[in-house]
Design a protein around this motif. Structure first.
Motif, PDB file in Angstrom:
ATOM      1  N   TYR A  54       0.644   5.803  -0.014  1.00  0.00           N
ATOM      2  CA  TYR A  54      -0.112   7.047   0.088  1.00  0.00           C
ATOM      3  C   TYR A  54       0.374   7.933  -1.041  1.00  0.00           C
ATOM      4  CZ  TYR A  54      -2.408  11.154   1.903  1.00  0.00           C
ATOM      5  OH  TYR A  54      -3.237  12.245   2.035  1.00  0.00           O
TER       6      TYR A  54
ATOM      7  N   VAL B   2      -2.405   3.813   8.232  1.00  0.00           N
ATOM      8  CA  VAL B   2      -2.460   5.056   7.464  1.00  0.00           C
ATOM      9  C   VAL B   2      -1.896   6.241   8.244  1.00  0.00           C
ATOM     10  CG1 VAL B   2      -4.334   4.326   5.950  1.00  0.00           C
ATOM     11  CG2 VAL B   2      -4.879   5.427   8.109  1.00  0.00           C
TER      12      VAL B   2
ATOM     13  N   ASN C 299      -3.014  12.113  -2.212  1.00  0.00           N
ATOM     14  CA  ASN C 299      -4.051  12.183  -1.174  1.00  0.00           C
ATOM     15  C   ASN C 299      -4.977  10.971  -1.166  1.00  0.00           C
ATOM     16  OD1 ASN C 299      -3.176  14.680  -0.179  1.00  0.00           O
ATOM     17  ND2 ASN C 299      -4.249  15.728  -1.829  1.00  0.00           N
ATOM     18  N   GLN C 300      -4.473   9.835  -1.606  1.00  0.00           N
ATOM     19  CA  GLN C 300      -5.252   8.603  -1.591  1.00  0.00           C
ATOM     20  C   GLN C 300      -4.383   7.462  -1.084  1.00  0.00           C
ATOM     21  OE1 GLN C 300      -7.800   7.683  -4.987  1.00  0.00           O
ATOM     22  NE2 GLN C 300      -7.108   9.599  -5.914  1.00  0.00           N
ATOM     23  N   THR C 301      -5.049   6.484  -0.481  1.00  0.00           N
ATOM     24  CA  THR C 301      -4.362   5.277  -0.060  1.00  0.00           C
ATOM     25  C   THR C 301      -4.669   4.197  -1.090  1.00  0.00           C
ATOM     26  OG1 THR C 301      -4.609   5.903   2.252  1.00  0.00           O
ATOM     27  CG2 THR C 301      -4.077   3.612   1.800  1.00  0.00           C
TER      28      THR C 301
ATOM     29  N   CYS D  23       0.836  -1.201   0.000  1.00  0.00           N
ATOM     30  CA  CYS D  23       0.000   0.000   0.000  1.00  0.00           C
ATOM     31  C   CYS D  23       0.869   1.248   0.000  1.00  0.00           C
ATOM     32  CB  CYS D  23      -0.925   0.007   1.212  1.00  0.00           C
ATOM     33  SG  CYS D  23      -2.140  -1.322   1.175  1.00  0.00           S
TER      34      CYS D  23
ATOM     35  N   THR E 129      -9.226   4.794  -0.009  1.00  0.00           N
ATOM     36  CA  THR E 129      -9.851   6.095   0.207  1.00  0.00           C
ATOM     37  C   THR E 129     -11.256   6.118  -0.393  1.00  0.00           C
ATOM     38  OG1 THR E 129      -7.675   7.108   0.149  1.00  0.00           O
ATOM     39  CG2 THR E 129      -9.570   8.577  -0.109  1.00  0.00           C
ATOM     40  N   LYS E 130     -11.383   5.638  -1.624  1.00  0.00           N
ATOM     41  CA  LYS E 130     -12.681   5.634  -2.305  1.00  0.00           C
ATOM     42  C   LYS E 130     -13.469   4.340  -2.081  1.00  0.00           C
ATOM     43  CE  LYS E 130     -11.268   8.713  -6.020  1.00  0.00           C
ATOM     44  NZ  LYS E 130     -11.093   8.857  -7.475  1.00  0.00           N
ATOM     45  N   ARG E 131     -12.820   3.360  -1.457  1.00  0.00           N
ATOM     46  CA  ARG E 131     -13.432   2.049  -1.190  1.00  0.00           C
ATOM     47  C   ARG E 131     -13.869   1.369  -2.489  1.00  0.00           C
ATOM     48  NH1 ARG E 131     -15.898   0.782   3.980  1.00  0.00           N
ATOM     49  NH2 ARG E 131     -14.625   1.790   5.528  1.00  0.00           N
TER      50      ARG E 131
ATOM     51  N   ARG F 238      -6.798   1.158   8.504  1.00  0.00           N
ATOM     52  CA  ARG F 238      -7.910   0.823   7.609  1.00  0.00           C
ATOM     53  C   ARG F 238      -7.844  -0.672   7.387  1.00  0.00           C
ATOM     54  NH1 ARG F 238      -9.831   5.519   3.808  1.00  0.00           N
ATOM     55  NH2 ARG F 238      -9.172   7.212   5.136  1.00  0.00           N
TER      56      ARG F 238
ATOM     57  N   ASN G  59      -8.381   0.860  -3.873  1.00  0.00           N
ATOM     58  CA  ASN G  59      -8.347   2.250  -3.421  1.00  0.00           C
ATOM     59  C   ASN G  59      -9.077   2.305  -2.083  1.00  0.00           C
ATOM     60  OD1 ASN G  59      -8.856   5.003  -2.942  1.00  0.00           O
ATOM     61  ND2 ASN G  59      -8.711   5.451  -5.127  1.00  0.00           N
TER      62      ASN G  59
END
Length: 122
Positions: free
Chosen positions: A8, A77, A11-13, A6, A27-29, A83, A25
């Motif tokens: 970062y 995170v 601005n997304q994981t 994973c 962040t957006k699932r 997460r 993703n």
């Protein structure tokens, strides 16, 4: 040993599964199956962006009859902030699915709900 890494980035994981060539993703699932070319291009973009690699821990894995495999991952995170997501592999159809959870317990509850009445092998 886990095949999931994973990062970062932007601005997304984002997590990548090296074995199945999937992008997850957090962040957006969302998740998506990539072609080999798309996968290699994505990894190149991640490395060019000097993305921060995050600590990924496989905290549980189980197998149910007939051929369903579950792996629960925890991604750090931030300090003391995690997460969780669960990888589900159906060996009969060779299909992957990812479920996003708030906690390890909620992942386990989802797994038990899906496999109600089936025998856990490990």
């Amino acid at each position: 040993m886990t095949t999931v890494r994973c990062y970062y980035v932007n601005n997304q994981t984002l997590c990548v599964d090296d074995f199945a060539k999937n992008i997850i993703n957090l962040t957006k699932r969302t998740w998506k199956r990539l072609t080999v070319c798309e996968y290699e291009k994505l990894l190149e973009e991640i490395h060019e962006a000097n993305a921060k690699e995050l600590i990924v821990t496989e905290i549980e894995k189980h197998r149910y009859e007939i051929r369903t495999y579950y792996r629960i991952y925890r991604v750090a995170v931030a300090p003391q902030r995690y997460r969780y997501f669960m990888e589900i592999f159906d060996g009969s159809s060779a299909m992957y699915e990812y479920v996003f959870c708030r906690t390890k317990t909620s992942c386990l509850q989802e797994m038990k709900k899906r496999e109600q009445g089936n025998k856990m092998l490990y």
